[in-house]
Design an enzyme around this catalytic site. Structure first.
Site, PDB file in Angstrom:
ATOM      1  N   TYR A  84      10.281  30.253  36.449  1.00 24.62           N
ATOM      2  CA  TYR A  84      10.962  29.046  36.459  1.00 24.62           C
ATOM      3  C   TYR A  84      12.067  29.702  36.172  1.00 24.62           C
ATOM      4  O   TYR A  84      12.620  30.185  35.787  1.00 24.62           O
ATOM      5  CB  TYR A  84       9.407  29.015  35.037  1.00 24.62           C
ATOM      6  CG  TYR A  84       9.962  27.438  34.457  1.00 24.62           C
ATOM      7  CD1 TYR A  84       9.380  26.117  35.464  1.00 24.62           C
ATOM      8  CD2 TYR A  84       9.768  26.498  33.093  1.00 24.62           C
ATOM      9  CE1 TYR A  84       9.008  24.827  34.694  1.00 24.62           C
ATOM     10  CE2 TYR A  84      10.128  25.393  32.420  1.00 24.62           C
ATOM     11  CZ  TYR A  84       9.508  24.259  33.805  1.00 24.62           C
ATOM     12  OH  TYR A  84       9.041  23.381  33.824  1.00 24.62           O
ATOM     13  N   ILE A 142      -6.785  19.251  19.541  1.00 17.77           N
ATOM     14  CA  ILE A 142      -7.129  20.781  19.162  1.00 17.77           C
ATOM     15  C   ILE A 142      -8.541  20.771  20.108  1.00 17.77           C
ATOM     16  O   ILE A 142      -9.248  19.755  18.751  1.00 17.77           O
ATOM     17  CB  ILE A 142      -7.053  21.193  17.206  1.00 17.77           C
ATOM     18  CG1 ILE A 142      -5.648  21.014  16.910  1.00 17.77           C
ATOM     19  CG2 ILE A 142      -7.324  22.753  17.313  1.00 17.77           C
ATOM     20  CD1 ILE A 142      -5.011  20.950  15.650  1.00 17.77           C
ATOM     21  N   LYS A 143      -8.983  21.353  21.170  1.00 20.59           N
ATOM     22  CA  LYS A 143     -10.154  21.471  20.746  1.00 20.59           C
ATOM     23  C   LYS A 143     -10.062  23.643  20.986  1.00 20.59           C
ATOM     24  O   LYS A 143      -8.897  24.238  21.399  1.00 20.59           O
ATOM     25  CB  LYS A 143      -9.949  21.369  22.376  1.00 20.59           C
ATOM     26  CG  LYS A 143      -9.695  19.726  22.903  1.00 20.59           C
ATOM     27  CD  LYS A 143      -8.271  19.754  23.336  1.00 20.59           C
ATOM     28  CE  LYS A 143      -7.557  19.704  23.928  1.00 20.59           C
ATOM     29  NZ  LYS A 143      -6.121  19.194  23.155  1.00 20.59           N
ATOM     30  N   THR A 163      -2.175  -9.956  31.503  1.00 23.24           N
ATOM     31  CA  THR A 163      -1.599  -9.455  30.815  1.00 23.24           C
ATOM     32  C   THR A 163      -2.081  -8.274  30.262  1.00 23.24           C
ATOM     33  O   THR A 163      -1.385  -7.194  30.807  1.00 23.24           O
ATOM     34  CB  THR A 163      -0.804  -9.939  29.741  1.00 23.24           C
ATOM     35  OG1 THR A 163       0.294 -10.924  29.795  1.00 23.24           O
ATOM     36  CG2 THR A 163      -0.084  -9.053  28.923  1.00 23.24           C
ATOM     37  N   ASP A 170       1.068  26.708  26.918  1.00 25.90           N
ATOM     38  CA  ASP A 170      -0.316  25.804  27.760  1.00 25.90           C
ATOM     39  C   ASP A 170      -0.249  26.147  29.038  1.00 25.90           C
ATOM     40  O   ASP A 170      -1.435  26.389  29.616  1.00 25.90           O
ATOM     41  CB  ASP A 170      -0.743  24.127  27.069  1.00 25.90           C
ATOM     42  CG  ASP A 170       0.410  23.687  27.428  1.00 25.90           C
ATOM     43  OD1 ASP A 170       1.308  23.545  28.291  1.00 25.90           O
ATOM     44  OD2 ASP A 170       0.399  22.142  27.524  1.00 25.90           O
ATOM     45  N   ASN A 203      -0.834  18.141  21.793  1.00 30.07           N
ATOM     46  CA  ASN A 203       0.076  17.284  21.371  1.00 30.07           C
ATOM     47  C   ASN A 203      -0.689  16.060  20.948  1.00 30.07           C
ATOM     48  O   ASN A 203      -0.023  15.481  20.081  1.00 30.07           O
ATOM     49  CB  ASN A 203       1.667  16.741  22.075  1.00 30.07           C
ATOM     50  CG  ASN A 203       1.774  17.649  22.243  1.00 30.07           C
ATOM     51  OD1 ASN A 203       3.241  17.855  21.253  1.00 30.07           O
ATOM     52  ND2 ASN A 203       2.310  18.390  23.601  1.00 30.07           N
ATOM     53  N   THR A 204      -1.719  15.500  21.351  1.00 33.67           N
ATOM     54  CA  THR A 204      -2.339  14.813  20.512  1.00 33.67           C
ATOM     55  C   THR A 204      -3.299  14.962  20.088  1.00 33.67           C
ATOM     56  O   THR A 204      -4.012  14.768  19.016  1.00 33.67           O
ATOM     57  CB  THR A 204      -3.432  13.925  21.841  1.00 33.67           C
ATOM     58  OG1 THR A 204      -2.401  13.167  22.565  1.00 33.67           O
ATOM     59  CG2 THR A 204      -3.952  12.724  21.128  1.00 33.67           C
ATOM     60  N   VAL A 215      -4.062  24.296  20.996  1.00 33.36           N
ATOM     61  CA  VAL A 215      -3.053  23.235  19.947  1.00 33.36           C
ATOM     62  C   VAL A 215      -2.425  22.167  20.653  1.00 33.36           C
ATOM     63  O   VAL A 215      -1.457  22.676  21.877  1.00 33.36           O
ATOM     64  CB  VAL A 215      -2.100  23.481  19.044  1.00 33.36           C
ATOM     65  CG1 VAL A 215      -1.958  21.915  18.260  1.00 33.36           C
ATOM     66  CG2 VAL A 215      -3.746  24.203  17.689  1.00 33.36           C
TER      67      VAL A 215
HETATM   68  N1  ADP Z   1     -10.541  10.629  21.029  1.00 35.44           N
HETATM   69  C1  ADP Z   1      -9.114  10.677  21.798  1.00 35.44           C
HETATM   70  N2  ADP Z   1      -8.240  10.850  21.019  1.00 35.44           N
HETATM   71  C2  ADP Z   1      -7.332  10.548  21.236  1.00 35.44           C
HETATM   72  N3  ADP Z   1      -7.313  10.778  23.175  1.00 35.44           N
HETATM   73  C3  ADP Z   1      -8.253  11.187  23.803  1.00 35.44           C
HETATM   74  C4  ADP Z   1     -10.099  11.214  22.816  1.00 35.44           C
HETATM   75  N4  ADP Z   1     -10.078  11.279  23.738  1.00 35.44           N
HETATM   76  C5  ADP Z   1     -10.290  10.593  25.389  1.00 35.44           C
HETATM   77  N5  ADP Z   1      -8.383  11.480  25.454  1.00 35.44           N
HETATM   78  C6  ADP Z   1      -7.706  10.355  25.989  1.00 35.44           C
HETATM   79  O1  ADP Z   1      -6.895  12.089  26.168  1.00 35.44           O
HETATM   80  C7  ADP Z   1      -5.797  12.212  26.413  1.00 35.44           C
HETATM   81  C8  ADP Z   1      -4.864  13.782  25.436  1.00 35.44           C
HETATM   82  O2  ADP Z   1      -6.080  14.307  25.989  1.00 35.44           O
HETATM   83  P1  ADP Z   1      -5.821  15.817  25.313  1.00 35.44           P
HETATM   84  O3  ADP Z   1      -6.046  16.374  26.620  1.00 35.44           O
HETATM   85  O4  ADP Z   1      -6.997  15.616  23.609  1.00 35.44           O
HETATM   86  O5  ADP Z   1      -4.458  15.860  24.877  1.00 35.44           O
HETATM   87  P2  ADP Z   1      -3.621  17.176  24.382  1.00 35.44           P
HETATM   88  O6  ADP Z   1      -3.637  18.405  24.707  1.00 35.44           O
HETATM   89  O7  ADP Z   1      -2.337  16.970  24.972  1.00 35.44           O
HETATM   90  O8  ADP Z   1      -3.377  17.110  22.821  1.00 35.44           O
HETATM   91  C9  ADP Z   1      -5.201  11.177  25.742  1.00 35.44           C
HETATM   92  O9  ADP Z   1      -4.849  10.428  27.401  1.00 35.44           O
HETATM   93  C10 ADP Z   1      -6.660   9.805  25.771  1.00 35.44           C
HETATM   94  O10 ADP Z   1      -7.247   9.301  26.790  1.00 35.44           O
HETATM   95  C1  PAZ Z   2       4.883  19.474  29.143  1.00 35.44           C
HETATM   96  C2  PAZ Z   2       3.921  19.633  27.197  1.00 35.44           C
HETATM   97  C3  PAZ Z   2       4.839  18.818  26.299  1.00 35.44           C
HETATM   98  C4  PAZ Z   2       2.779  19.478  27.685  1.00 35.44           C
HETATM   99  O1  PAZ Z   2       1.791  19.058  26.399  1.00 35.44           O
HETATM  100  P1  PAZ Z   2       0.249  18.785  26.032  1.00 35.44           P
HETATM  101  O2  PAZ Z   2      -0.434  16.854  26.932  1.00 35.44           O
HETATM  102  O3  PAZ Z   2      -0.839  19.809  27.299  1.00 35.44           O
HETATM  103  O4  PAZ Z   2       0.087  17.766  25.082  1.00 35.44           O
HETATM  104  C5  PAZ Z   2       4.170  20.669  26.721  1.00 35.44           C
HETATM  105  O5  PAZ Z   2       3.423  21.717  28.124  1.00 35.44           O
HETATM  106  C6  PAZ Z   2       5.654  21.666  26.219  1.00 35.44           C
HETATM  107  O6  PAZ Z   2       6.028  21.622  25.125  1.00 35.44           O
HETATM  108  N1  PAZ Z   2       6.143  21.909  27.590  1.00 35.44           N
HETATM  109  C7  PAZ Z   2       7.889  22.635  27.100  1.00 35.44           C
HETATM  110  C8  PAZ Z   2       8.742  22.385  28.059  1.00 35.44           C
HETATM  111  C9  PAZ Z   2       7.960  22.736  29.858  1.00 35.44           C
HETATM  112  O7  PAZ Z   2       6.751  23.475  29.577  1.00 35.44           O
HETATM  113  O8  PAZ Z   2       9.052  22.391  30.428  1.00 35.44           O
HETATM  114  K     K Z   3      -0.934  19.121  29.461  1.00 33.69           K
END
Ligand code: ADP
Ligand code: PAZ
Ligand code: K
Length: 244
Positions: A87, A12-13, A172, A96, A9-10, A7
């Site tokens: 850390y 879920i895989k 732009t 993660d 922040n964008t 899970v």
């Molecule tokens: N369908 C999509 N929705 C959102 N982001 C996407 C998608 N496809 C590719 N991305 C890219 O994936 C990145 C987010 O990666 P992701 O691994 O999903 O993030 P997280 O692990 O933080 O949830 C974004 O910067 C975006 O450019």
């Molecule tokens: C830095 C992150 C926000 C990255 O999250 P992601 O981009 O993978 O969704 C996550 O690893 C997190 O909440 N870390 C806590 C702070 C730290 O790692 O120091």
């Molecule tokens: K990350």
């Protein structure tokens, strides 16, 4: 079989593992979590374990409803990891990032490793050849950069990811694409160059949602694997079972 779920922040895989083999993977959004997990469980119908790494804002409860079907494990700071966590604030380190560090340690023994996860944020994690996790860096990811430019200005449009036409943005939109994409690419290459000054030898793993887009634009040689976090999650879970 193990179902591994990350899970972020964008998004879920999720991935289905039979031993070390990744059988199928899935990507979905937060509000479709339960429906998707149910479908995966139905499709394979022979899972023993569900293992979760969560840094996004999804309630634990959303997963606990599957406890009748399989064992549910949330990776946590209390688990056993194959590295020494140096850390200064180990309890605030993203789970993660810990899973990525564990995967890098297990898959690439006896060498320095730099893991770059290009997701919502781009994280850098460095584990040295003696398996000390040293830390790294956190910086905004590609989509977050586009959104920030739009959200914190009056005049900048919200653009979606596109390859810049060149170095010099002549409008732009071209300026934004150059700033966001070239900016992150130079940043990552710059970080790698700086690490190279301090460590003569290390392998670089690139993962996360922007892996493919970024991999071909970096000047440094990297090992690109979009599934590295899910694979690491499965391996870290196996490691935990063996060492518990
Ligand atoms: N369908 C999509 N929705 C959102 N982001 C996407 C998608 N496809 C590719 N991305 C890219 O994936 C990145 C987010 O990666 P992701 O691994 O999903 O993030 P997280 O692990 O933080 O949830 C974004 O910067 C975006 O450019
Ligand atoms: C830095 C992150 C926000 C990255 O999250 P992601 O981009 O993978 O969704 C996550 O690893 C997190 O909440 N870390 C806590 C702070 C730290 O790692 O120091
Ligand atoms: K990350």
């Amino acid at each position: 079989m193990v179902l591994a779920v990350d899970v972020g922040n964008t998004r879920i895989k999720a991935a289905v593992f039979e031993g070390d083999i990744l059988v199928e993977n899935f990507v979905f959004v937060k509000n479709e979590l339960q429906k998707n997990i149910q479908n995966i469980l139905k499709k394979y119908n022979k899972f023993a374990d569900l293992v979760i790494s969560c840094v996004g804002d999804v309630e634990k409860q959303s997963f606990l409803e599957f406890e009748n079907d399989l064992k549910v494990h949330f990776m946590s700071h209390e688990d056993i990891f194959p590295f020494v966590n140096c850390y200064a604030t180990p309890k605030t380190l993203g789970i993660d990032r810990m899973v990525l560090a564990a995967g890098a340690t297990l898959q690439f023994p006896n060498q320095n490793r730099l893991v770059i996860d290009a997701g919502t944020c781009v994280t850098f994690d460095f584990i040295d050849e003696d398996n000390n996790y040293l830390g790294g860096a956190i910086t905004p990811g590609l989509r977050l950069r586009y959104e920030s430019l739009h959200n914190y200005t009056a005049k900048l449009p919200l653009l979606t990811l596109e390859s810049p036409k060149g170095l010099i943005g002549n409008s732009t939109s071209d300026s934004i694409h150059s700033g966001v994409v070239n900016g992150l690419v130079y940043e990552i290459d710059g970080f790698i160059d700086e690490y190279s000054r301090q460590y003569s030898n290390f392998i670089i793993i690139l993962t996360g949602g922007d892996t493919e887009f970024l991999a071909k634009r970096l000047k440094n040689t990297i090992f690109a694997n979009s599934n590295f976090l899910l694979e690491s999650l499965s391996q870290t879970f196996q490691y935990k079972i063996k060492n518990d």
